[in-house]
Design a protein around this motif. Structure first.
Motif, mmCIF file in Angstrom:
data_model
loop_
_atom_site.group_PDB
_atom_site.id
_atom_site.type_symbol
_atom_site.label_atom_id
_atom_site.label_comp_id
_atom_site.label_asym_id
_atom_site.label_seq_id
_atom_site.Cartn_x
_atom_site.Cartn_y
_atom_site.Cartn_z
ATOM 1 N N HIS A 194 -7.710 -13.510 26.459
ATOM 2 C CA HIS A 194 -6.470 -14.223 26.149
ATOM 3 C C HIS A 194 -6.543 -15.622 26.774
ATOM 4 O O HIS A 194 -6.240 -15.797 27.956
ATOM 5 N N HIS A 229 -0.783 -14.564 34.712
ATOM 6 C CA HIS A 229 -0.333 -13.179 34.522
ATOM 7 C C HIS A 229 -0.900 -12.265 35.615
ATOM 8 O O HIS A 229 -0.207 -11.405 36.137
ATOM 9 N N LEU A 230 -2.167 -12.471 35.946
ATOM 10 C CA LEU A 230 -2.804 -11.624 36.965
ATOM 11 C C LEU A 230 -2.171 -11.833 38.339
ATOM 12 O O LEU A 230 -1.884 -10.875 39.062
ATOM 13 N N ALA A 241 -3.970 -9.069 23.755
ATOM 14 C CA ALA A 241 -5.160 -9.534 24.484
ATOM 15 C C ALA A 241 -4.848 -9.731 25.968
ATOM 16 O O ALA A 241 -5.694 -9.485 26.832
ATOM 17 N N ALA A 242 -3.636 -10.186 26.280
ATOM 18 C CA ALA A 242 -3.251 -10.369 27.684
ATOM 19 C C ALA A 242 -3.209 -9.018 28.397
ATOM 20 O O ALA A 242 -3.645 -8.899 29.549
ATOM 21 N N TYR A 300 -11.774 -14.671 30.052
ATOM 22 C CA TYR A 300 -10.611 -13.922 29.594
ATOM 23 C C TYR A 300 -10.571 -13.913 28.069
ATOM 24 O O TYR A 300 -10.890 -14.918 27.423
ATOM 25 N N ASP A 336 -6.771 -7.925 29.041
ATOM 26 C CA ASP A 336 -7.322 -8.657 30.193
ATOM 27 C C ASP A 336 -6.789 -8.084 31.508
ATOM 28 O O ASP A 336 -7.538 -7.975 32.494
ATOM 29 N N LEU A 337 -5.497 -7.735 31.525
ATOM 30 C CA LEU A 337 -4.914 -7.138 32.736
ATOM 31 C C LEU A 337 -5.599 -5.813 33.065
ATOM 32 O O LEU A 337 -5.962 -5.561 34.224
ATOM 33 N N MET A 394 -3.899 -16.912 31.716
ATOM 34 C CA MET A 394 -4.238 -15.529 32.084
ATOM 35 C C MET A 394 -4.271 -15.338 33.605
ATOM 36 O O MET A 394 -3.740 -14.328 34.100
ATOM 37 N N GLN A 447 5.221 -7.039 32.276
ATOM 38 C CA GLN A 447 4.245 -8.034 31.839
ATOM 39 C C GLN A 447 4.483 -8.463 30.398
ATOM 40 O O GLN A 447 5.417 -7.999 29.750
#
Lengths: 139, 139, 139
Positions: free
Chosen positions: B80, B91-92, C59-60, B78, C63-64, B88, C53
């Motif tokens: 982040h 968040h996913l 960056a998050a 990742y 990544d998503l 991370m 989110q």
């Protein structure tokens, strides 16, 4: 004057996959006589779910069904398997989609887009009918 | 006569995974004295989420936890990652489940199915308590 | 005295990915003059979706976006592919995220957490603007 209504939709899904329920939902809605508001559908099960998806192309629905069969497959090593091979994948596919959907209503009609249909996503084989609780608030 | 109520639920989830909150939610609901309506739960975080799932078989919950650990794993590359390896993936896993749930209420009770429980899905380790905003409308 | 309001948000997402809409949503909300209640956003499309989110770390979000590109990739063997290689992945990514979000309102403001932002998740390339139906109930 704002008011509310409650109801239940019984849906018989004879096989695994996406079963259209837009017509049944709209029929219940019409009977309530609301002009505007918010309709909520709540699936009272953990091995079936709700999804709003493409209402025109059957191939898109078949791809959706195959996708969830692949990402949450039968035959993986699940600890919980005493209710049959389709049980744990059904919980996973439900978790990845929706148990509840709310849709605004204007001009007496749901604000669904042109290509949107409401579906019961049945994840098990040979289930009895499924119950969807309905709630409507508006005027 | 329709009315509404707002509240907050503070949930302390001591470890990653599914933490039952049905009892706390029902306790708050009972204190509001509504007979029918719509209850909304809103998780005020992006690394924890909400899920309605199987309330009887602990093995099903463990399979669910393992599934999300596998499809959104720690240790993947990742960009982040400055907040730790569990950030991370959190968040996913939140994006794949629910930030908000609405449940109709009839006869003074939630219309949850027999096997449905409400869970806070904590995706991080060692977090302080989580806040769930509550909204109830009905009568 | 409870009342409701309906609206539509037109969002132009010039590229695939997460597009922040919190400011537009709050601007519409402010214009309605509600102190408390429940706001519902409903995405009228099956190839774009909604997500709450992380609003601070770009960056998050990247990544998503990469995660959903990976779990529902272009180039897989889909039966439904006559609308381009980004079409079927768009339906899958929509199914895995949200078509609808409801957020409680207190003190005239959404109960979003500090790090939460509302995003339109555009899954297709070169689309015209997207419509999000809005419903607000409260006082």
């Amino acid at each position: 004057m704002l008011r509310q209504a409650n109801g239940t939709l019984d849906v018989r899904a004879p096989a695994q996959g996406l079963h259209p329920i837009t017509a049944e939902v709209e029929s219940w809605l019409d009977a309530q006589g609301f002009e505007s508001g918010l309709l909520t559908l709540f699936c009272r099960h953990t091995s079936a779910s709700l999804l709003i998806q493409e209402n025109a192309a059957p191939a898109a629905r078949r791809d959706l069904e195959r996708y969830f069969e692949r990402v949450a497959p039968e035959g993986a090593a699940y600890e919980h398997d005493d209710e049959g091979p389709d049980d744990m994948p059904a919980h996973l596919r439900s978790a990845l989609t929706q148990t509840q959907l709310s849709i605004p209503l204007t001009g007496g009609r749901l604000t669904l887009g042109t290509w949107q249909g409401i579906y019961l996503f049945e994840h098990r084989r040979g289930t009895p009918s499924r119950e969807i609780a309905l709630h409507l608030i508006g005027e």
